[in-house]
Design a protein around this motif. Structure first.
Motif, PDB file in Angstrom:
ATOM      1  N   ASP A   1       0.810  -1.128   0.091  1.00 15.57           N
ATOM      2  CA  ASP A   1       0.028   0.028  -0.056  1.00 15.57           C
ATOM      3  C   ASP A   1       0.886   1.211   0.163  1.00 15.57           C
ATOM      4  N   ARG A   2       1.285   1.921  -1.320  1.00 11.37           N
ATOM      5  CA  ARG A   2       2.005   2.751  -1.379  1.00 11.37           C
ATOM      6  C   ARG A   2       1.279   4.102  -0.828  1.00 11.37           C
ATOM      7  N   VAL A   3       0.167   4.076  -1.191  1.00 10.29           N
ATOM      8  CA  VAL A   3      -0.647   5.566  -0.903  1.00 10.29           C
ATOM      9  C   VAL A   3      -0.752   5.754   0.676  1.00 10.29           C
ATOM     10  N   GLY A   4      -1.168   4.551   1.267  1.00 11.23           N
ATOM     11  CA  GLY A   4      -1.475   4.783   2.698  1.00 11.23           C
ATOM     12  C   GLY A   4      -0.012   4.867   3.470  1.00 11.23           C
ATOM     13  N   LEU A   5       0.903   3.971   2.829  1.00 16.64           N
ATOM     14  CA  LEU A   5       2.422   4.256   3.784  1.00 16.64           C
ATOM     15  C   LEU A   5       2.747   5.984   3.498  1.00 16.64           C
ATOM     16  N   GLY A   6       2.612   6.238   2.188  1.00 10.61           N
ATOM     17  CA  GLY A   6       3.096   7.559   1.969  1.00 10.61           C
ATOM     18  C   GLY A   6       2.580   8.595   2.559  1.00 10.61           C
ATOM     19  N   HIS A   7       1.219   8.589   2.795  1.00  7.60           N
ATOM     20  CA  HIS A   7       0.290   9.577   3.756  1.00  7.60           C
ATOM     21  C   HIS A   7       0.597   9.419   4.983  1.00  7.60           C
ATOM     22  N   TYR A   8       1.085   8.231   5.596  1.00 10.41           N
ATOM     23  CA  TYR A   8       1.313   8.243   7.223  1.00 10.41           C
ATOM     24  C   TYR A   8       2.758   8.849   7.232  1.00 10.41           C
ATOM     25  N   LEU A   9       3.657   8.362   6.497  1.00  8.32           N
ATOM     26  CA  LEU A   9       5.096   8.729   6.790  1.00  8.32           C
ATOM     27  C   LEU A   9       5.182  10.333   6.199  1.00  8.32           C
ATOM     28  N   GLY A  10       4.608  10.516   5.271  1.00  6.83           N
ATOM     29  CA  GLY A  10       4.475  12.075   4.771  1.00  6.83           C
ATOM     30  C   GLY A  10       4.136  12.862   5.956  1.00  6.83           C
ATOM     31  N   SER A  11       3.069  12.687   6.447  1.00  4.71           N
ATOM     32  CA  SER A  11       2.526  13.200   7.925  1.00  4.71           C
ATOM     33  C   SER A  11       3.695  13.404   9.104  1.00  4.71           C
TER      34      SER A  11
END
Length: 233
Positions: free
Chosen positions: A63-73
């Motif tokens: 899940d690139r989108v979910g991971l990107g959202h979490y770590l980006g935050s």
């Protein structure tokens, strides 16, 4: 291991996202701090703890989108606190590096960008990869050309992944049995299957070998990442 080039230290406000394994963030923190203390340069170094279960679920499901959202935050929390750069102290979460960069308010130091140049500089044309399953099966998310990879068989991938995961979750250094397994597997990959080096593509493998470097030729991805962080690129 190729000889190390001098490090030209640049940033003075560095954010790290750790918590992705028991020792990974601490390993980066200690190594970066040592360099700054040795150079007598003041440093503002902040380590933000991520939830390992959340990260592993996203990585495991791709899940690139979910991971990107979490770590980006989390990265943005560090930028809001005044950090100049942010780095993620593990290889596997770089699955979502493009998504993290899109969300982040500032520069993310990308470990994948270091790999092609390091392979060329070391003169390695054939390497085998040790790390998380996702890292091994994707050739470090495409950072290593497929034709350069000496692939492990499925049972070897499973055992390396399980051993690596145990190391990451427990935060331990290598046991004699684990060291012997990696040594034997590396010996076969190098001696019979044509690999020139083993790529240690996981921070916990770096800490695993912190007390004694492996006897086989290797390329330590975490060391490359730390040099990149210190240079601010």
């Amino acid at each position: 291991m190729p000889s190390r080039s001098p490090i030209h230290i640049k940033p003075t406000r560095i954010g790290l996202i750790g918590g992705l394994a028991a020792r990974a963030g601490i390993y980066y923190y200690e190594r970066i701090l040592q360099e700054y203390q040795g150079a007598k340069i003041a440093l503002d170094l902040t380590l933000r703890h991520a939830d390992m279960g959340t990260v592993l679920r996203h990585v495991g499901s791709g899940d690139r989108v979910g991971l990107g959202h979490y770590l980006g935050s989390l990265a943005n929390e560090l930028f809001d606190a005044g950090m100049d750069t942010v780095s993620i102290t593990a290889v596997a979460p770089h699955l979502a590096i493009d998504e993290i960069k899109k969300r982040a308010k500032g520069p993310i130091i990308d470990v994948l960008a270091t790999i092609p140049g390091a392979l060329k500089s070391a003169g390695f044309e054939r390497v085998a990869i040790f790390g998380n399953r996702a890292v091994m099966t994707s050739a470090v998310f495409g950072a290593v050309p497929e034709d350069m990879v000496v692939k492990l068989d499925p049972s070897e991938i499973a055992r390396v992944h399980e051993t690596y995961t145990d190391i990451a979750l427990s935060g331990k250094r290598g046991t004699k049995a684990e060291v012997a397994y990696f040594d034997d597997l590396a010996g076969d990959l190098l001696g019979r299957r044509g690999a020139q080096a083993i790529m240690l593509a996981g921070t916990d493998l770096s800490s695993f070998y912190a007390d004694r470097e492996p006897d086989f030729p290797f390329l330590d991805v975490s060391a490359l990442h730390i040099e990149q962080i210190l240079a601010g690129i």
